[in-house]
Design a protein around this motif. Structure first.
Motif, PDB file in Angstrom:
ATOM      1  N   ILE A 163      45.163  60.677  48.060  1.00  0.00           N
ATOM      2  CA  ILE A 163      44.104  60.041  48.847  1.00  0.00           C
ATOM      3  C   ILE A 163      43.046  61.073  49.223  1.00  0.00           C
ATOM      4  O   ILE A 163      41.843  60.839  49.087  1.00  0.00           O
ATOM      5  CB  ILE A 163      44.685  59.375  50.114  1.00  0.00           C
ATOM      6  N   THR A 185      39.635  58.186  55.428  1.00  0.00           N
ATOM      7  CA  THR A 185      40.684  58.931  54.724  1.00  0.00           C
ATOM      8  C   THR A 185      41.859  59.235  55.651  1.00  0.00           C
ATOM      9  O   THR A 185      43.024  59.033  55.293  1.00  0.00           O
ATOM     10  CB  THR A 185      40.115  60.244  54.152  1.00  0.00           C
ATOM     11  N   MET A 188      43.793  56.074  56.362  1.00  0.00           N
ATOM     12  CA  MET A 188      44.617  55.660  55.221  1.00  0.00           C
ATOM     13  C   MET A 188      45.860  56.538  55.098  1.00  0.00           C
ATOM     14  O   MET A 188      46.959  56.043  54.815  1.00  0.00           O
ATOM     15  CB  MET A 188      43.795  55.731  53.933  1.00  0.00           C
TER      16      MET A 188
END
Length: 203
Positions: A163, A185, A188
């Motif tokens: 990611i 980010t 996530m």
């Protein structure tokens, strides 16, 4: 009256080496790899070609040294962020933010350096070892923080690193800004960790 000739500043060897690397990095950013020649670096760094070759015997040696310094600086910054972290989640936030700042500030340089097959070949073993060490370190921290087995934590870590890498690539390519993509980010990654840990404990 004629101007006095410009006197070159005498630097300690390590300072001179870093000054040369600064100029080489600047050339790669400004003109790409094709714009970097040993003569061009020598002129920009205000050193003789002979002195430049004393520090770096070839163009490839110079490019490798530029990339190695980038990674050394990143590792030093990571150590500082790790030490400053209050807990595992704080470490994730700090490390992710650091990685994305590097993509914003140095991503183009690293991307161009890594496009040279000679540089890539020289760093292939080193990069694998560095990544493996990072995965082991983060897996241990995750396992301790959430009371799971380290081997199971490793899969979560590797997915989360993907990611971060994807976000960094978008920043380096100019398709996303760090300010906008960083919170997404981090969210996530923390969400993936929570879901992964929950799935492991559910089994």
């Amino acid at each position: 009256m004629a101007a006095a000739p410009k006197r070159r500043t005498r630097l300690a060897p390590e300072d001179r080496r870093n000054a040369i690397l600064d100029q080489a990095a600047g050339l790669v950013i400004d003109q790409g790899l094709s714009g970097l020649t040993m003569e061009g670096v020598a002129a920009r760094a205000e050193v003789s070609p002979a002195l430049l070759y004393h520090y770096f015997p070839s163009r490839l040696d110079l490019l490798q040294a530029v990339l190695r310094r980038e990674y050394e600086r990143l590792h030093a910054a990571q150590a500082i962020e790790n030490t400053a972290s209050a807990d595992f989640e704080d470490m994730v936030r700090r490390m992710t933010a650091l990685s994305l700042r590097q993509s914003e500030e140095r991503g183009l340089l690293i991307e161009r350096l890594m496009s040279d097959p000679g540089v890539v070949a020289a760093f292939e073993v080193e990069n694998r070892a560095d990544r493996r060490a990072a995965v082991r370190f983060l897996s241990r921290r995750l396992a301790r923080a959430h009371d799971i087995v380290e081997a199971e934590a490793e899969a979560i870590v590797e997915l989360c690193m993907g990611i971060t890498a994807a976000a960094g690539a978008r920043i380096a390519a100019g398709t996303a800004t760090r300010v906008k993509i960083e919170p997404l980010t981090i969210g996530m990654i923390l969400g993936a960790i929570s879901a992964g840990v929950a799935e492991i404990k559910r089994r």
